[in-house]
Write a protein that holds these residues in place. Sequence first.
Motif, PDB file in Angstrom:
ATOM      1  N   SER A  20      43.389  45.129  38.687  1.00 32.98           N
ATOM      2  CA  SER A  20      42.075  45.523  39.337  1.00 32.98           C
ATOM      3  C   SER A  20      41.171  46.399  38.755  1.00 32.98           C
ATOM      4  N   CYS A  21      39.827  45.898  38.126  1.00 35.47           N
ATOM      5  CA  CYS A  21      39.022  46.806  37.517  1.00 35.47           C
ATOM      6  C   CYS A  21      37.819  46.285  37.420  1.00 35.47           C
ATOM      7  N   LYS A  44      38.809  43.514  41.723  1.00 36.57           N
ATOM      8  CA  LYS A  44      38.165  44.838  41.648  1.00 36.57           C
ATOM      9  C   LYS A  44      38.292  45.137  43.094  1.00 36.57           C
ATOM     10  N   SER A  45      38.941  46.606  43.340  1.00 36.13           N
ATOM     11  CA  SER A  45      39.072  46.898  44.681  1.00 36.13           C
ATOM     12  C   SER A  45      37.639  47.034  45.498  1.00 36.13           C
ATOM     13  N   PHE A  47      36.529  49.335  47.989  1.00 31.30           N
ATOM     14  CA  PHE A  47      36.893  51.040  48.322  1.00 31.30           C
ATOM     15  C   PHE A  47      36.688  51.108  49.805  1.00 31.30           C
ATOM     16  N   ASN A 133      45.744  49.127  47.207  1.00 28.70           N
ATOM     17  CA  ASN A 133      46.004  50.311  46.352  1.00 28.70           C
ATOM     18  C   ASN A 133      45.837  51.438  46.976  1.00 28.70           C
ATOM     19  N   LYS A 170      50.224  48.731  45.714  1.00 27.05           N
ATOM     20  CA  LYS A 170      50.125  49.516  44.436  1.00 27.05           C
ATOM     21  C   LYS A 170      50.345  50.813  44.933  1.00 27.05           C
ATOM     22  N   PHE A 196      52.119  51.233  38.192  1.00 28.27           N
ATOM     23  CA  PHE A 196      51.599  52.479  38.956  1.00 28.27           C
ATOM     24  C   PHE A 196      50.084  52.291  38.991  1.00 28.27           C
ATOM     25  N   ARG A 198      46.566  54.235  39.086  1.00 23.69           N
ATOM     26  CA  ARG A 198      45.735  55.489  38.289  1.00 23.69           C
ATOM     27  C   ARG A 198      44.857  56.186  39.069  1.00 23.69           C
ATOM     28  N   ILE A 216      39.679  57.960  31.836  1.00 20.63           N
ATOM     29  CA  ILE A 216      39.519  56.899  32.625  1.00 20.63           C
ATOM     30  C   ILE A 216      40.423  55.746  32.241  1.00 20.63           C
ATOM     31  N   SER A 218      44.089  54.453  30.217  1.00 17.15           N
ATOM     32  CA  SER A 218      45.373  55.301  30.069  1.00 17.15           C
ATOM     33  C   SER A 218      45.434  55.066  28.430  1.00 17.15           C
ATOM     34  N   SER A 245      50.715  50.457  33.542  1.00 19.94           N
ATOM     35  CA  SER A 245      50.256  51.727  33.364  1.00 19.94           C
ATOM     36  C   SER A 245      50.708  52.318  31.801  1.00 19.94           C
ATOM     37  N   GLY A 246      49.952  52.185  30.939  1.00 14.51           N
ATOM     38  CA  GLY A 246      50.320  52.408  29.343  1.00 14.51           C
ATOM     39  C   GLY A 246      50.411  51.358  28.512  1.00 14.51           C
ATOM     40  N   GLN A 265      51.440  44.490  34.439  1.00 11.88           N
ATOM     41  CA  GLN A 265      49.738  44.562  34.756  1.00 11.88           C
ATOM     42  C   GLN A 265      49.055  45.033  33.425  1.00 11.88           C
ATOM     43  N   VAL A 267      45.100  46.576  31.901  1.00 15.57           N
ATOM     44  CA  VAL A 267      43.706  46.917  32.233  1.00 15.57           C
ATOM     45  C   VAL A 267      43.156  47.482  31.079  1.00 15.57           C
ATOM     46  N   SER A 268      43.785  48.749  30.800  1.00 15.88           N
ATOM     47  CA  SER A 268      42.898  49.533  29.850  1.00 15.88           C
ATOM     48  C   SER A 268      42.687  48.765  28.175  1.00 15.88           C
TER      49      SER A 268
END
Length: 328
Positions: A20-21, A44-45, A47, A133, A170, A196, A198, A216, A218, A245-246, A265, A267-268
């Motif tokens: 999600s982003c 994308k979440s 919120f 999330n 998540k 995880f 973020r 913002i 990772s 994550s990473g 997963q 994203v960055s």
Amino acid sequence: MGISTKFMGFNIKSPIVVGSCGLTSNIETLKKIEQAGAGAVILKSLFEEQITQEMNVNIKVYSANFSGYPEAYNYIQEHTKGEAISNYINLIKEAKKNLTIPVIASINCITASEWLPFVKMVEDAGADGIELNMFILPSDISLSHEDIERLYEDIVHIIKRATSLPISLKISHYFSSLTRFAQKISWLGITNLNIFNRFYQSDINIDTLETIPVNIKSNQDELFNTIRWTAIISPEIRCNLTSGSGVHKTEDVIKLLLAGADTVQIVSVLYDEGLNFIVEANNKLQKWMEQKGFSSINQFKGKLSVKKNKDASAFHRVQFMKYYSGIE
Ligand SMILES: Cc1cc2nc3c(=O)[nH]c(=O)nc-3n(C[C@H](O)[C@H](O)[C@H](O)COP(=O)(O)O)c2cc1C
């Protein structure tokens, strides 16, 4: 050479899941993500906070005028909620019209109240699943770790009652007993655990005396924490596992599968390197499997998880002590 795997109970053609982003809030980019070869996509979440905020603004602006007209007041509340939601519902419908891979809606939540009726709308719009999330900051001194864990469990229970959609949860690694919590929550009927999420991180500007957002995206150092927990958690849970994550190199995808993830997963790295990363990761994974003589992901998934790895102590703290003691 098959790189298919399981995600939220679905068979998907690649272990790459785009998390999600902002990239997953746009239908044109979503189409490109599928073309690049992603196995699934998490939108994308929406919120919970954003909905509540929208409603509060309107309550302040309109409450004086509507004090004698409760129906109108209710209408404004419903209407403002509807705008955020209807955009999201349209995104789901468009994505389902244009994509063949699973399209997962995402809600960033810390309660299961305001937004609960919207789960049905997400389901009706055709989403293949829903990801929660969740991060409850343990800043309330009156809440014990059991209280906080129970909040997660209660929310999962409530959402499960509200929908028949597969649910992915998540979470962060900030739990007193992460493995036990992951196992317990996986028994509640979720179909996927995503490690995880973020957070928004704050720094302090010493010139302006203000707090400012940092990091913002990772960086690759975060991967080692994800590898460790994937290796520890993967043998213990009763649902599919997405790890991330990473992840910044194609090799990182392979590492997380070896540690026991069903899917990875990203994203960055897509912001840094573009969607071609997905093409490269799939190709590199296939080549690596060929070299190693694996014809399916199942043949090596979890080979280096704590339960299957002869050298599992590498994932525990005692090894750190051993290494550091040699450095003068
Ligand atoms: C620009 C940006 C926007 C994000 N938006 C969301 C979001 O709306 N919902 C969510 O669950 N995670 C969101 N995330 C977190 C990612 O889904 C992912 O969990 C995190 O970035 C770690 O993966 P990575 O190391 O591949 O970036 C966002 C991350 C970035 C960088």
